[in-house]
Design an enzyme around this catalytic site. Structure first.
Site, PDB file in Angstrom:
ATOM      1  N   CYS A   1       1.587  -0.522  -3.997  1.00 14.14           N
ATOM      2  CA  CYS A   1       1.562   0.486  -5.059  1.00 14.14           C
ATOM      3  C   CYS A   1       2.975   1.023  -5.192  1.00 14.14           C
ATOM      4  O   CYS A   1       3.546   1.530  -4.221  1.00 14.14           O
ATOM      5  CB  CYS A   1       0.586   1.601  -4.703  1.00 14.14           C
ATOM      6  SG  CYS A   1       0.675   3.031  -5.790  1.00 14.14           S
TER       7      CYS A   1
ATOM      8  N   CYS B   1       1.474   4.800 -12.804  1.00 14.16           N
ATOM      9  CA  CYS B   1       1.410   3.587 -11.981  1.00 14.16           C
ATOM     10  C   CYS B   1       2.810   3.004 -11.939  1.00 14.16           C
ATOM     11  O   CYS B   1       3.363   2.636 -12.987  1.00 14.16           O
ATOM     12  CB  CYS B   1       0.419   2.583 -12.562  1.00 14.16           C
ATOM     13  SG  CYS B   1       0.386   0.995 -11.690  1.00 14.16           S
TER      14      CYS B   1
END
Length: 287
Positions: free
Chosen positions: A84, A226
């Protein structure tokens, strides 16, 4: 009942529950992770990061010579994820603030390989490494390689699929579709359907090397930001524009702030803020 310590942190409001487990003795189930990430019954987060020494985790132990610490990232539903982008910065901030690393430049291990972290003003930069088109031949021929159907929208939207260590599908919205009008409470349908699912980014161009974006993350739903998605969105927009040499540094506006993306040929870097906001202890439910 098992009581564990935790730290809550976020990067552009993409938030995470960090759980220290330095020697790899804590066995967190899918249900445990889902509880920790639950915004009503648990702590609340878009994902969970277990802070563990690389050598203590068999699946990545071979990377221990390059990176002492492994970012064991899980999606909010408890499923495993490769990495991530925003999480790497929050992970780096945690390691540095807790004295687990002494340098302002160091490597961390992820399921997508070793990532280099560098302290920058107001945050961290991470070398995400190589990116690639998921279906290069079709993308080169048509400019797109897939379509995305959004809940509540009658027409499918053409898209481009990329791999940044985790999967992304990027949609360039036509001017007739307002970014804020999208209904992303359900996962968009991607065709052809990726074997392990895909994060889906919806992009509007603002100006030269500046875009805005919303994202639906697999296993977590719509999130405020994100990091790898911002990188994928910038790369796709740059690629659609003919890969101009003068557009290598991008600003990507997400709902939680702004991220920087630097494109270097077939590699990409991400920069942005990281904040730790709370420490505490939590009791895991008995199963």
């Amino acid at each position: 009942m098992t009581r564990i310590p935790f730290t809550k942190g976020h990067g552009t409001q993409n938030d995470f529950v960090l759980v220290p487990d330095h020697d790899g003795t804590l066995n967190l189930s899918v249900d445990d992770v889902a509880f920790l990430c639950d915004r009503r019954a648990g702590i609340g987060g878009d994902g969970m990061i277990r802070v563990v020494r690389t050598a203590a985790v068999p699946e990545v132990a071979a990377l221990a010579g390059e990176a002492e610490w492994f970012m064991d990232y899980r999606n909010a539903d408890g499923s495993l994820a490769e990495m991530c982008g925003n999480g790497t910065r929050v992970f780096a901030e945690y390691l540095r603030s807790r004295g687990l690393v002494a340098s302002e430049q160091f490597a961390i291990a992820t399921r997508a390989g070793v990532k280099e972290m560098v302290s920058v003003p107001h945050g961290w930069a991470v070398e995400l490494g190589q990116w690639r088109l998921a279906r290069e031949e079709e993308a080169e021929r048509r400019g797109m390689d897939s379509v995305v159907q959004v809940h509540g929208s009658p027409d499918p939207l053409p898209a481009l699929s990329l791999d940044l260590g985790n999967p992304h599908t990027v949609v360039a919205l036509p001017p007739s579709v307002h970014l804020g009008s999208l209904e992303l409470h359900e996962a968009p349908h991607v065709d052809p359907h990726p074997e392990h699912g895909s994060n889906v980014e919806f992009v509007h161009a603002i100006e030269h090397a500046h875009i805005s974006m919303r994202v639906h993350e697999r296993g977590s739903g719509e999130t405020r930001s994100c990091g790898t998605g911002a990188a994928a969105a910038a790369i796709a927009t740059w690629w659609w524009g003919g890969k101009p040499e003068g557009q290598l540094d991008w600003k990507v506006d997400v709902r939680g702030g702004t991220l920087g993306v630097h494109i270097k040929g077939d590699e990409v870097a991400l920069s942005g803020p990281a904040q730790l906001v709370a420490d505490g202890e939590v009791d895991l439910p008995q199963r």
